[in-house]
Design an enzyme around this catalytic site. Structure first.
Site, PDB file in Angstrom:
ATOM      1  N   SER A 278       0.842  -1.192   0.000  1.00 15.93           N
ATOM      2  CA  SER A 278       0.000   0.000   0.000  1.00 15.93           C
ATOM      3  C   SER A 278       0.873   1.236   0.000  1.00 15.93           C
ATOM      4  CB  SER A 278      -0.905   0.019   1.243  1.00 15.93           C
ATOM      5  OG  SER A 278      -1.715  -1.126   1.311  1.00 15.93           O
ATOM      6  N   SER A 316      -4.015  -3.531  -2.629  1.00 11.34           N
ATOM      7  CA  SER A 316      -3.208  -2.391  -2.213  1.00 11.34           C
ATOM      8  C   SER A 316      -4.104  -1.272  -1.703  1.00 11.34           C
ATOM      9  CB  SER A 316      -2.372  -1.885  -3.396  1.00 11.34           C
ATOM     10  OG  SER A 316      -1.431  -0.920  -2.982  1.00 11.34           O
ATOM     11  N   ASP A 318      -4.229   2.346  -1.511  1.00 14.23           N
ATOM     12  CA  ASP A 318      -3.594   3.540  -2.063  1.00 14.23           C
ATOM     13  C   ASP A 318      -4.530   4.722  -1.820  1.00 14.23           C
ATOM     14  OD1 ASP A 318      -1.742   1.668  -2.978  1.00 14.23           O
ATOM     15  OD2 ASP A 318      -2.732   1.484  -4.915  1.00 14.23           O
TER      16      ASP A 318
END
Length: 407
Positions: A278, A316, A318
């Site tokens: 991340s 992830s 983000d």
């Protein structure tokens, strides 16, 4: 497998290591750091031991806390803010409140995944200490912003080493000094593009009408990506390193020239297939932007991320937040103990804002500053052993040689 014979190069920021690298057309601030934005304060704390776990293995605890204060008086004076989520498999508490109101009036804490609860409590403990009444009671509410990335490869998740006291100390000690980078703060145990990653920062000065200059700064906690995708100013640096390392790995897994993490890079265990990293990006500016404009700035973090090689993989997290220190918005002004406004009587407030037609330079600089902050995180990070694993830092000597043909 060992990396003990790999060259040891002193850590340098990307502009120090590669003086001719192109990272956009705007000048950096004097510190090239988020703290170039006037009034923004930051502290980072690395945690490698805990009195709660006296029998923990020597390398088991590798986590930390990054504290960002958008302004010293964050409790009474809110900033406008906006959030963009590229991929939402992560956490940033308080984000619903910011989406609803466009206001940020808490510190921003960044830590490891299992430290979120303690970080939330730490903000509350600080606020109660400073803003309770003479009876120790409170009649206000805040929703702290706490973001996370996962440090479980180099840190033992079962050791809850982050405490509320770390956060209280971080708020107390936050300063305008340059942000420490690499293995520090919440980025202590993070990995970026399969090199040691962590915390990075950068800034840009954007000329404006009337001789003004606005500052944009970024702080990232970088913990994502594959080595093969890593790029520096467009050069396929990670792919070139992989092409050099993979044949050595196939020929001799014990070759001392291999990175310590080569086995997981080239022969990942099946259980790692679902483990993605991340990145948290915080953008701050003194340009007078309203929440919709700040969401647009936050979106441009995606451009900077993609330049380095990130693309938002399935698991992830983000998540990007942008805030502006320009306008100061009164908050906690309608509580029973501090009733300065009537919530049922609409009242005008005057704010400054940038004309949308003239925002291009701020959008461009936002992409540039995130790109450089990520590179600084990787360039400044140091090799780390932890939780029974080892991750080598990017070999800056090798990078300098590889980049000769591109600069």
């Amino acid at each position: 497998m060992t990396s003990s014979s790999l060259p040891s190069t002193p850590r340098q920021r990307v502009r120090e290591a590669l003086p001719t690298v192109y990272l956009g057309r705007y000048a950096t601030g004097s510190k090239n750091s988020l703290t170039d934005v006037p009034g923004v304060l930051v502290s980072t704390q690395s945690i490698h031991e805990s009195p709660n776990y006296p029998n923990a293995a020597p390398d088991a605890i590798n986590t930390g806390v990054t504290t960002i204060l958008p302004r010293k008086n964050w409790f009474r004076k809110a900033c406008f803010a906006g959030i963009f989520r590229l991929n939402g498999t992560g956490e940033m508490t308080g984000s619903h409140f910011i989406d609803e109101t466009g206001l940020l009036h808490t510190p921003i804490i960044i830590t490891g995944t299992f430290g979120v609860g303690s970080a939330l409590n730490g903000v509350y403990e600080y606020a109660i200490r400073e803003h309770s009444d003479d009876k120790g009671k409170v009649n206000w509410g805040i929703l702290p912003v706490v973001a996370e990335t996962s440090d479980g490869f180099l840190h033992d998740f079962t050791k809850f080493a982050v405490t509320p006291q770390h956060v209280v100390r971080g708020i107390d000690e936050a300063s305008s000094d340059s942000v420490r980078e690499g293995n520090t703060g919440g980025g202590t145990g993070m990995i970026c593009h399969q090199f040691k990653g962590g915390t990075g920062s950068s800034s840009r000065m954007v000329p404006a009408d009337g001789g003004k200059t606005y500052t944009i700064g970024a702080l990232v906690q970088a913990n994502y990506g594959a080595m093969r995708d890593f790029k520096i100013s467009g050069a396929p640096t990670g792919r070139l390193i992989c092409e050099e390392q993979e044949p050595k790995m196939q020929e001799d897994p014990n070759d001392p020239e291999l990175f310590a993490q080569s086995s997981t890079v080239f022969n990942p265990p099946q259980e790692d297939d679902n483990k993605d990293g991340s990145i948290i990006v915080i953008l701050g500016t003194d340009a007078p932007l309203h929440p919709a404009q700040l969401r647009r700035l936050a979106k441009r973090a995606t451009v900077g991320l993609s330049r380095v090689g990130g693309w938002g993989s399935n698991l992830s997290g983000d998540i990007f937040l942008a805030f502006s220190t320009s306008n100061e918005l009164d908050v906690h002004a309608a509580t029973t103990a501090n009733k300065k406004v009537d919530p049922w009587l609409p009242q005008e407030a005057t704010i400054q804002m940038i004309d949308d037609q003239t925002i291009n330079a701020l959008l461009e600089a936002s992409a540039d500053v995130v790109e450089e902050a990520i590179l600084n995180a990787v360039f400044m990070a140091e090799t780390m052993e932890g939780n029974g694993n080892k991750v080598d830092a990017l070999d800056l000597g090798k990078v300098k040689k590889l980049m000769e043909k591109y600069l």
